[in-house]
Design a protein around this motif. Sequence first.
Motif, PDB file in Angstrom:
ATOM      1  N   ALA A 105       0.831  -1.208   0.000  1.00 38.03           N
ATOM      2  CA  ALA A 105       0.000   0.000   0.000  1.00 38.03           C
ATOM      3  C   ALA A 105       0.863   1.255   0.000  1.00 38.03           C
ATOM      4  N   TYR A 106       1.977   1.228   0.702  1.00 42.76           N
ATOM      5  CA  TYR A 106       2.915   2.360   0.731  1.00 42.76           C
ATOM      6  C   TYR A 106       3.464   2.622  -0.666  1.00 42.76           C
ATOM      7  N   GLY A 107       3.806   1.553  -1.366  1.00 40.35           N
ATOM      8  CA  GLY A 107       4.319   1.718  -2.721  1.00 40.35           C
ATOM      9  C   GLY A 107       3.283   2.289  -3.667  1.00 40.35           C
ATOM     10  N   PHE A 108       2.060   1.785  -3.615  1.00 39.42           N
ATOM     11  CA  PHE A 108       1.012   2.265  -4.520  1.00 39.42           C
ATOM     12  C   PHE A 108       0.595   3.706  -4.208  1.00 39.42           C
ATOM     13  N   LYS A 116       2.139   1.496 -12.968  1.00 39.87           N
ATOM     14  CA  LYS A 116       1.357   1.655 -11.739  1.00 39.87           C
ATOM     15  C   LYS A 116      -0.123   1.836 -12.036  1.00 39.87           C
ATOM     16  N   ARG A 117      -0.448   2.634 -13.053  1.00 40.18           N
ATOM     17  CA  ARG A 117      -1.848   2.914 -13.380  1.00 40.18           C
ATOM     18  C   ARG A 117      -2.570   1.700 -13.938  1.00 40.18           C
ATOM     19  N   ILE A 118      -1.810   0.703 -14.364  1.00 43.39           N
ATOM     20  CA  ILE A 118      -2.417  -0.532 -14.860  1.00 43.39           C
ATOM     21  C   ILE A 118      -2.460  -1.595 -13.764  1.00 43.39           C
ATOM     22  N   LEU A 119      -1.372  -1.688 -13.004  1.00 42.13           N
ATOM     23  CA  LEU A 119      -1.266  -2.720 -11.978  1.00 42.13           C
ATOM     24  C   LEU A 119      -2.272  -2.519 -10.847  1.00 42.13           C
ATOM     25  N   PHE A 120      -2.503  -1.261 -10.458  1.00 43.17           N
ATOM     26  CA  PHE A 120      -3.429  -1.020  -9.344  1.00 43.17           C
ATOM     27  C   PHE A 120      -4.867  -1.425  -9.700  1.00 43.17           C
ATOM     28  N   PRO A 121      -5.396  -1.026 -10.882  1.00 43.75           N
ATOM     29  CA  PRO A 121      -6.740  -1.513 -11.245  1.00 43.75           C
ATOM     30  C   PRO A 121      -6.814  -3.037 -11.375  1.00 43.75           C
ATOM     31  N   ILE A 122      -5.732  -3.659 -11.862  1.00 43.29           N
ATOM     32  CA  ILE A 122      -5.727  -5.127 -11.956  1.00 43.29           C
ATOM     33  C   ILE A 122      -5.814  -5.734 -10.556  1.00 43.29           C
ATOM     34  N   MET A 123      -5.054  -5.152  -9.631  1.00 46.06           N
ATOM     35  CA  MET A 123      -5.104  -5.632  -8.255  1.00 46.06           C
ATOM     36  C   MET A 123      -6.507  -5.490  -7.675  1.00 46.06           C
TER      37      MET A 123
END
Length: 291
Positions: A105-108, A116-123
């Motif tokens: 969460a700290y990294g995001f 980042k803008r793709i990985l967070f929605p995938i997560m």
Amino acid sequence: MDKTVQKNSQHEVKKKLIVFLKYAVLTIGALIMLYPILWLFGASFKSNTEIFRSIWFWPESFDFSAYIEGWKTSSQYTFTTYFLNSFLIVIPKVLLTLVSCTLAAYGFSRFDFPWKRILFPIMIGTLFLPGIVTRIPLYIFWRNMGLLDTYIPLIANSAFACDTFFVYMLVQFFRSIPRELDEAARIDGCSSFMTLIKVLVPILKPSLITAALFQFIWTFTDFQGPLIYISSVEKYPVSIALRMAMDTTSADFNWNRTIAMSIIGLIPSLLVYFSAQKHFIGGSTAGGVKG
């Protein structure tokens, strides 16, 4: 003047009546919600005949033999073993969840990195993925690793921030903390990691307690995971031991013993919840407040 006083008096009476009705409705609702637990507690002191004869929770007499005999179980292991096994799963999983999810969460929330803008929605999208979908691939993976009938398959996922709900929740808390605190820490010579440990984690205490509370209750009451991965009786947690004790095919099956052990099985979760209730309420509401 008298009319004004009378009107104010009527207004006060009406206000008190509304408050009384609200509390009356809330009390009745609370009793309806709590009655199954009250019945469960009372049934642990009843005989089989009395359990099926009356829906009233209060027993005719208090017989503690169900707790004594239920704790011994019909196997060579007592519930002491099963409780210790549960804590061997729960405690490492809670600690690993807090560490891994906080770092993720700290990294995001605080860093910019490629994709980042793709990985967070995938997560976030994995929140909508039914857990049953991953059961077979994970089972095959742990079988090929030779780690079936161990606690590792139940714990290891939490070391890699696979509990997406907690990552998402902590991201929201991080976003509610002003970035000026990070900048002030850097001016004082703190690295990114030290900023997290010394500045942000103390502020995150309510949210971390909330995550720990949820993970503790979910893991302690988990049935499917241990059922799939654990095959040795001496390694069973409480949830599996309770099911194992329910031999309903037997004519002399004692429901009160299973109910008594279910009551004892509720105690750790209740103790953790009530001891952390203040922080839990603060953690549940703080995420919606922008600092």
